[in-house]
Motif scaffolding. Structure first.
Motif, PDB file in Angstrom:
ATOM      1  N   VAL A 124      38.242  40.245  46.161  1.00 19.06           N
ATOM      2  CA  VAL A 124      39.357  41.168  45.968  1.00 19.06           C
ATOM      3  C   VAL A 124      38.885  42.276  45.045  1.00 19.06           C
ATOM      4  O   VAL A 124      38.329  42.017  43.970  1.00 19.06           O
ATOM      5  CB  VAL A 124      40.587  40.465  45.356  1.00 19.06           C
ATOM      6  N   LEU A 125      39.070  43.524  45.464  1.00 16.54           N
ATOM      7  CA  LEU A 125      38.708  44.674  44.634  1.00 16.54           C
ATOM      8  C   LEU A 125      39.940  45.122  43.861  1.00 16.54           C
ATOM      9  O   LEU A 125      40.926  45.559  44.450  1.00 16.54           O
ATOM     10  CB  LEU A 125      38.187  45.827  45.498  1.00 16.54           C
ATOM     11  N   GLY A 126      39.911  44.962  42.545  1.00 16.58           N
ATOM     12  CA  GLY A 126      41.046  45.345  41.704  1.00 16.58           C
ATOM     13  C   GLY A 126      41.773  44.119  41.188  1.00 16.58           C
ATOM     14  O   GLY A 126      42.222  43.277  41.979  1.00 16.58           O
ATOM     15  N   GLY A 127      41.882  44.019  39.877  1.00 21.98           N
ATOM     16  CA  GLY A 127      42.529  42.857  39.268  1.00 21.98           C
ATOM     17  C   GLY A 127      43.931  43.134  38.786  1.00 21.98           C
ATOM     18  O   GLY A 127      44.458  42.405  37.940  1.00 21.98           O
ATOM     19  N   GLY A 128      44.553  44.184  39.313  1.00 18.83           N
ATOM     20  CA  GLY A 128      45.920  44.526  38.908  1.00 18.83           C
ATOM     21  C   GLY A 128      46.939  43.560  39.476  1.00 18.83           C
ATOM     22  O   GLY A 128      46.601  42.469  39.949  1.00 18.83           O
ATOM     23  N   LEU A 129      48.205  43.985  39.470  1.00 19.92           N
ATOM     24  CA  LEU A 129      49.295  43.131  39.922  1.00 19.92           C
ATOM     25  C   LEU A 129      49.096  42.683  41.366  1.00 19.92           C
ATOM     26  O   LEU A 129      49.217  41.502  41.683  1.00 19.92           O
ATOM     27  CB  LEU A 129      50.631  43.888  39.778  1.00 19.92           C
ATOM     28  N   MET A 130      48.770  43.641  42.244  1.00 18.95           N
ATOM     29  CA  MET A 130      48.566  43.303  43.652  1.00 18.95           C
ATOM     30  C   MET A 130      47.284  42.510  43.848  1.00 18.95           C
ATOM     31  O   MET A 130      47.269  41.479  44.519  1.00 18.95           O
ATOM     32  CB  MET A 130      48.536  44.582  44.500  1.00 18.95           C
ATOM     33  N   GLY A 131      46.191  42.988  43.248  1.00 19.73           N
ATOM     34  CA  GLY A 131      44.904  42.303  43.389  1.00 19.73           C
ATOM     35  C   GLY A 131      44.961  40.875  42.874  1.00 19.73           C
ATOM     36  O   GLY A 131      44.450  39.940  43.503  1.00 19.73           O
ATOM     37  N   GLY A 132      45.604  40.697  41.712  1.00 23.61           N
ATOM     38  CA  GLY A 132      45.744  39.358  41.140  1.00 23.61           C
ATOM     39  C   GLY A 132      46.563  38.446  42.044  1.00 23.61           C
ATOM     40  O   GLY A 132      46.245  37.261  42.212  1.00 23.61           O
ATOM     41  N   GLY A 133      47.619  39.002  42.640  1.00 21.08           N
ATOM     42  CA  GLY A 133      48.451  38.229  43.557  1.00 21.08           C
ATOM     43  C   GLY A 133      47.705  37.821  44.813  1.00 21.08           C
ATOM     44  O   GLY A 133      47.839  36.695  45.301  1.00 21.08           O
ATOM     45  N   ILE A 134      46.890  38.745  45.352  1.00 28.38           N
ATOM     46  CA  ILE A 134      46.104  38.451  46.557  1.00 28.38           C
ATOM     47  C   ILE A 134      45.064  37.374  46.260  1.00 28.38           C
ATOM     48  O   ILE A 134      44.844  36.453  47.055  1.00 28.38           O
ATOM     49  CB  ILE A 134      45.435  39.738  47.099  1.00 28.38           C
ATOM     50  N   ALA A 135      44.426  37.478  45.095  1.00 24.81           N
ATOM     51  CA  ALA A 135      43.456  36.462  44.685  1.00 24.81           C
ATOM     52  C   ALA A 135      44.142  35.108  44.530  1.00 24.81           C
ATOM     53  O   ALA A 135      43.595  34.060  44.911  1.00 24.81           O
ATOM     54  CB  ALA A 135      42.783  36.873  43.380  1.00 24.81           C
ATOM     55  N   ASN A 136      45.350  35.124  43.998  1.00 24.52           N
ATOM     56  CA  ASN A 136      46.120  33.897  43.792  1.00 24.52           C
ATOM     57  C   ASN A 136      46.360  33.160  45.104  1.00 24.52           C
ATOM     58  O   ASN A 136      46.057  31.968  45.228  1.00 24.52           O
ATOM     59  CB  ASN A 136      47.454  34.244  43.121  1.00 24.52           C
ATOM     60  N   VAL A 137      46.928  33.854  46.102  1.00 23.55           N
ATOM     61  CA  VAL A 137      47.243  33.165  47.364  1.00 23.55           C
ATOM     62  C   VAL A 137      45.981  32.775  48.123  1.00 23.55           C
ATOM     63  O   VAL A 137      45.994  31.851  48.936  1.00 23.55           O
ATOM     64  CB  VAL A 137      48.178  34.014  48.264  1.00 23.55           C
ATOM     65  N   THR A 138      44.877  33.480  47.861  1.00 27.33           N
ATOM     66  CA  THR A 138      43.605  33.133  48.509  1.00 27.33           C
ATOM     67  C   THR A 138      43.095  31.792  47.988  1.00 27.33           C
ATOM     68  O   THR A 138      42.675  30.928  48.764  1.00 27.33           O
ATOM     69  CB  THR A 138      42.552  34.229  48.272  1.00 27.33           C
ATOM     70  N   ALA A 139      43.149  31.601  46.678  1.00 31.65           N
ATOM     71  CA  ALA A 139      42.661  30.349  46.081  1.00 31.65           C
ATOM     72  C   ALA A 139      43.693  29.224  46.198  1.00 31.65           C
ATOM     73  O   ALA A 139      43.362  28.111  46.604  1.00 31.65           O
ATOM     74  CB  ALA A 139      42.298  30.581  44.616  1.00 31.65           C
ATOM     75  N   VAL A 140      44.953  29.533  45.855  1.00 29.19           N
ATOM     76  CA  VAL A 140      45.984  28.490  45.781  1.00 29.19           C
ATOM     77  C   VAL A 140      46.442  28.031  47.157  1.00 29.19           C
ATOM     78  O   VAL A 140      46.543  26.831  47.432  1.00 29.19           O
ATOM     79  CB  VAL A 140      47.192  28.982  44.951  1.00 29.19           C
ATOM     80  N   LYS A 141      46.749  28.967  48.047  1.00 30.21           N
ATOM     81  CA  LYS A 141      47.283  28.617  49.368  1.00 30.21           C
ATOM     82  C   LYS A 141      46.171  28.408  50.396  1.00 30.21           C
ATOM     83  O   LYS A 141      46.149  27.397  51.096  1.00 30.21           O
ATOM     84  CB  LYS A 141      48.223  29.721  49.847  1.00 30.21           C
ATOM     85  N   ALA A 142      45.254  29.399  50.497  1.00 30.47           N
ATOM     86  CA  ALA A 142      44.214  29.324  51.530  1.00 30.47           C
ATOM     87  C   ALA A 142      43.084  28.366  51.158  1.00 30.47           C
ATOM     88  O   ALA A 142      42.318  27.960  52.022  1.00 30.47           O
ATOM     89  CB  ALA A 142      43.648  30.720  51.807  1.00 30.47           C
ATOM     90  N   LYS A 143      42.984  28.029  49.863  1.00 30.03           N
ATOM     91  CA  LYS A 143      41.897  27.168  49.367  1.00 30.03           C
ATOM     92  C   LYS A 143      40.524  27.769  49.671  1.00 30.03           C
ATOM     93  O   LYS A 143      39.572  27.067  49.991  1.00 30.03           O
ATOM     94  CB  LYS A 143      41.976  25.759  49.997  1.00 30.03           C
ATOM     95  N   VAL A 144      40.457  29.104  49.580  1.00 31.68           N
ATOM     96  CA  VAL A 144      39.206  29.828  49.822  1.00 31.68           C
ATOM     97  C   VAL A 144      38.694  30.391  48.492  1.00 31.68           C
ATOM     98  O   VAL A 144      39.448  31.044  47.775  1.00 31.68           O
ATOM     99  CB  VAL A 144      39.425  30.985  50.834  1.00 31.68           C
ATOM    100  N   PRO A 145      37.426  30.150  48.138  1.00 30.95           N
ATOM    101  CA  PRO A 145      36.871  30.733  46.907  1.00 30.95           C
ATOM    102  C   PRO A 145      36.991  32.254  46.932  1.00 30.95           C
ATOM    103  O   PRO A 145      36.725  32.890  47.965  1.00 30.95           O
ATOM    104  CB  PRO A 145      35.400  30.299  46.944  1.00 30.95           C
ATOM    105  N   VAL A 146      37.400  32.838  45.802  1.00 35.44           N
ATOM    106  CA  VAL A 146      37.614  34.278  45.760  1.00 35.44           C
ATOM    107  C   VAL A 146      36.969  34.880  44.514  1.00 35.44           C
ATOM    108  O   VAL A 146      37.056  34.324  43.417  1.00 35.44           O
ATOM    109  CB  VAL A 146      39.131  34.612  45.824  1.00 35.44           C
ATOM    110  N   ARG A 147      36.298  36.008  44.690  1.00 31.47           N
ATOM    111  CA  ARG A 147      35.644  36.728  43.596  1.00 31.47           C
ATOM    112  C   ARG A 147      36.431  38.003  43.330  1.00 31.47           C
ATOM    113  O   ARG A 147      36.656  38.802  44.246  1.00 31.47           O
ATOM    114  CB  ARG A 147      34.212  37.069  44.000  1.00 31.47           C
ATOM    115  N   ILE A 148      36.862  38.182  42.082  1.00 32.17           N
ATOM    116  CA  ILE A 148      37.650  39.372  41.723  1.00 32.17           C
ATOM    117  C   ILE A 148      36.719  40.404  41.106  1.00 32.17           C
ATOM    118  O   ILE A 148      36.056  40.134  40.108  1.00 32.17           O
ATOM    119  CB  ILE A 148      38.770  39.014  40.724  1.00 32.17           C
ATOM    120  N   LYS A 149      36.656  41.575  41.713  1.00 32.59           N
ATOM    121  CA  LYS A 149      35.824  42.665  41.184  1.00 32.59           C
ATOM    122  C   LYS A 149      36.742  43.709  40.571  1.00 32.59           C
ATOM    123  O   LYS A 149      37.660  44.219  41.213  1.00 32.59           O
ATOM    124  CB  LYS A 149      35.000  43.276  42.324  1.00 32.59           C
ATOM    125  N   ASP A 150      36.503  44.001  39.289  1.00 33.40           N
ATOM    126  CA  ASP A 150      37.299  45.014  38.597  1.00 33.40           C
ATOM    127  C   ASP A 150      36.362  45.805  37.689  1.00 33.40           C
ATOM    128  O   ASP A 150      35.279  45.329  37.333  1.00 33.40           O
ATOM    129  CB  ASP A 150      38.421  44.357  37.777  1.00 33.40           C
TER     130      ASP A 150
END
Length: 707
Positions: free
Chosen positions: A315-341
């Motif tokens: 996920v590019l961007g750790g703001g409100l939207m980026g953080g939320g997208i990273a959240n559902v990727t790890a929590v719901k999809a169970k997919v490892p996610v790297r946050i770039k900010d």
């Protein structure tokens, strides 16, 4: 003995184990054709003179009974058909409850709707500790009520207040909650479920139903006056929440009132109300949403093309939207996610947000400490493009700036793999323009989430002309794993959801400038069925965000998207909405509940509020704009079908579910009626209300979107 969907085995302990296993289905559902099979089983049990008891269980790996087959309701053509269906169910469950030996339901996996009603007809319920095990009566979400005795048996088991809470919300209970509430008697590991269920039978006692009530709850429920207080309060709460747009809650309360009397009289009332609700327009609309989303789960968005598997995301961007997208990727999809900010602070904020959510679940005992830590280990951060060569998809969530997004595309193509998908979370910029910077434009796609990402169910998957079918299919599959309902839309400014929202919001702005009070306008649209009013929504989204999107839409789609010029005064006055605490309403963090209008905003806009229009006129002017634009989107091929348009509007912006979405609502009023309304407003306010060509043609031919 064995029937098509059931098998009965009786061992030396003389306990009959009834195993339900509907052939060809992953989950068991109750169907009307099971009546003969169940009758055969009950007759067989009655013939066993030395029967010690019965255990009802499932032959499915992770499902008890997920409810009744909703298609049964669609097959009913008259109210009498529905009434008879409910009464037939009552008869079978009554016979199960009337057996002279203990009956125990051994539950593993979903036990919902009719499945729980069957279990309630048993003496005891033993459930597995598995997180897949949930119990509930979610019928209200389909605009109906439990029609298999649930409204009568649940109050007798757990009390009035607890049963109303379950049925009016449709909430699903986890194992610990179910035992604590008294819906289940014991929870054990799935491996010993059948063994423990037999132990309950071996006690040889039929259950004496008596709810476990304490304190004030007991005081209220044991007296007629107290019970009336509970009913009145429940009705006030649901009416305030639903604005009276949904008939099911009031009828559920009416049925629960009857539960204190004779069972058969209560069951007859339940069947009567059930029949009325099934035949209602509201339930038909809500069931259409259920069928639509069920269909969409099976679709790839790209025909027969199979999606590639996503093993790792960025996920590019750790703001409100980026953080939320990273959240559902790890929590719901169970997919490892790297946050770039660009900053460690942004990464930290994104990680912290997910940590707090997961830790709250730990404290509520919904997940274990190990589960929390395992999920957090799937989220990592970086300020450089390190550890990203192997990512399968990158979701970009940076500012709405085309040059910046072009740079992101080039960076991803440089540092990631040649098959990496670049998905932009833009809310307004055409994806084709973003793809112009790509050397592999077939891997560029739009993936538009809605805020807050963790809660909003919709995501728009936007394909530009060069997006490959495999990219579309992979992105759709990825969104589904994140727990989203994706709709595939074609590339256009505003895409679908924001495009139909813009004229609705602009019309609300025009009404404010005409002198309609802000709170009155918001109330009118909430009364119509939206979760919040348009002015409240603008405060929440950000007045500055609306100001950025509007010129893009106007440039691409024409003058009908021009926002009222007076709104530039709001930004000049430093009003951005909730984000800076200055907008249309007063924001005070210390005060909870309803926010008062910031009266000074009227002076900024040069308006004296006097409020001459009725609620229906206020809502009508805003809504017809949305309906007209939705038809345009379908006509231009922005959405593939009326079904997708309805789901997009309901899940994306909260279009009233009981109306079924913009297209079902147009069908119910008739296209000719909508054209008349638009023509009337066009004569008064100009071209922005001109009905589109598709709508005019449908009105002329008396056509409908759903046949």
């Amino acid at each position: 003995m064995k029937t098509k969907s059931f098998e009965v085995t009786v061992a030396e302990d003389r306990i009959a184990v009834i195993t339900m296993d509907v052939p060809g289905e992953t989950m068991n559902t109750l169907r009307s054709e099971f009546g003969d099979e169940v009758r055969e089983i009950l007759d067989y049990l009655g013939s066993l003179s030395d029967l010690a008891g019965v255990v009802f269980t499932s032959g499915k790996a992770d499902s008890f009974i997920a409810g009744a087959d909703i298609n049964m309701l669609a097959a009913c053509t008259t109210r009498e058909d529905v009434y008879r269906l409910s009464r037939d169910g009552h008869k079978l469950f009554n016979e199960l409850a009337g057996l002279k030996v203990p009956v125990v339901a051994a539950i593993h996996g979903p036990c919902l709707g009719g499945g729980l009603e069957l279990a309630l007809a048993c003496d005891y319920r033993v459930i597995s500790t598995s997180p897949k095990t949930v119990l509930g009566l979610p019928e209200v979400q389909l605009g109906i009520l439990p029609g298999g005795g649930g409204t009568q048996r649940l109050p007798k088991l757990v009390g009035i207040a607890k049963s109303l809470d379950m049925m009016l919300t449709g909430k699903q209970l986890r194992p610990k909650q179910a035992v604590k509430l008294g819906v289940a008697d014991e929870m054990v590991p799935a491996t010993v479920l059948l063994e423990v269920a037999k132990k309950w039978v071996a006690k040889g006692k039929r259950r004496k139903i008596q709810p476990r009530l304490k304190g004030v709850e007991k005081l209220l429920e044991m007296t007629p006056v107290g019970r009336n207080v509970i009913y009145d309060q429940a009705l006030k709460t649901v009416m305030k929440k639903t604005m009276g747009n949904y008939p099911a809650p009031a009828k559920i309360i009416d049925c629960v009132k009857a539960a204190s009397g004779e069972l058969d009289q209560g069951l007859k009332l339940e069947a009567s109300h059930f029949a009325d609700l099934v035949m209602s327009a509201e339930s038909a609309a809500l069931r259409s949403i259920f069928f639509a989303t069920t269909e969409m789960k099976k679709e790839t968005g790209a025909g027969d093309v199979k999606p590639a598997r996503v093993h790792k995301a960025m996920v590019l961007g750790g703001g409100l939207m980026g953080g939320g997208i990273a959240n559902v990727t790890a929590v719901k999809a169970k997919v490892p996610v790297r946050i770039k900010d660009i900053s460690h602070q942004g990464i930290s904020a994104a990680l912290s947000s997910t940590w707090k959510q997961l830790d709250k679940k730990v404290k509520r005992r919904h997940i274990s400490v190990a589960e929390r830590d395992r999920t957090m280990s799937m989220m990592t951060g970086t300020t450089e493009y390190s550890g990203v060569k192997d990512v399968d998809i990158v979701v970009e969530a940076v500012f709405e700036d085309l040059k910046l997004k072009h740079q992101m595309v080039r960076d991803v193509e440089q540092y990631c793999g040649e098959n990496t998908i670049f998905a932009s979370n833009t809310s307004s910029l055409p994806i084709g323009q973003i793809a112009e910077a790509a050397s592999r434009p077939d891997k560029v796609i739009g993936l538009h989430y809605f805020s807050p990402v963790e809660k909003m169910p919709l995501v728009e998957v936007i394909a530009h002309r060069g997006t490959s079918p495999e990219t579309i299919a992979t992105t759709v599959a990825f969104a589904k794993k994140q727990g989203k309902t994706p709709i595939v839309v074609q590339d256009c400014a505003g895409f679908y959801v924001n495009r139909i929202l813009a004229p609705y919001m602009n019309e609300a702005a025009n009404l404010v400038l005409e002198g309609e009070p802000i709170d009155k306008l918001d109330k009118a649209l909430v009364k119509f069925g939206f979760p919040v009013g348009p002015v409240t929504l603008l405060d929440e989204v950000g007045i500055d965000v609306g100001a950025k999107i509007s010129p893009i839409l106007e440039a691409e789609l024409g003058a009908r998207f021009a926002s009222p010029p007076a709104f530039a005064k709001l930004l000049a006055d430093g009003r951005k909405g909730r984000k800076n605490g200055r907008g249309f309403y007063q924001f005070d963090a210390k005060k909870k509940g309803k926010k008062p209008v910031d009266e000074s905003v009227y002076k900024v806009l040069g308006v004296n509020p006097d409020g001459r229009l009725s609620d229906s006129e206020l809502s009508e002017r805003c809504v017809v704009q949305m309906l007209n634009e939705a038809v345009r989107c379908l006509d231009e091929g922005i959405i593939a079908s009326a079904r997708d348009g309805d789901i997009g509007a309901i899940f994306g912006i909260g279009f009233p579910p009981f109306l079924g979405g913009p297209f079902r609502y147009i069908d119910s009023m008739g296209p000719a009626r909508l054209v008349d309304l638009l023509r009337g407003y066009e004569a008064r306010f100009g071209e922005r209300f001109a009905p589109c060509e598709r709508l005019l043609a449908m009105a002329e031919a008396d056509q409908r979107f759903y046949g």
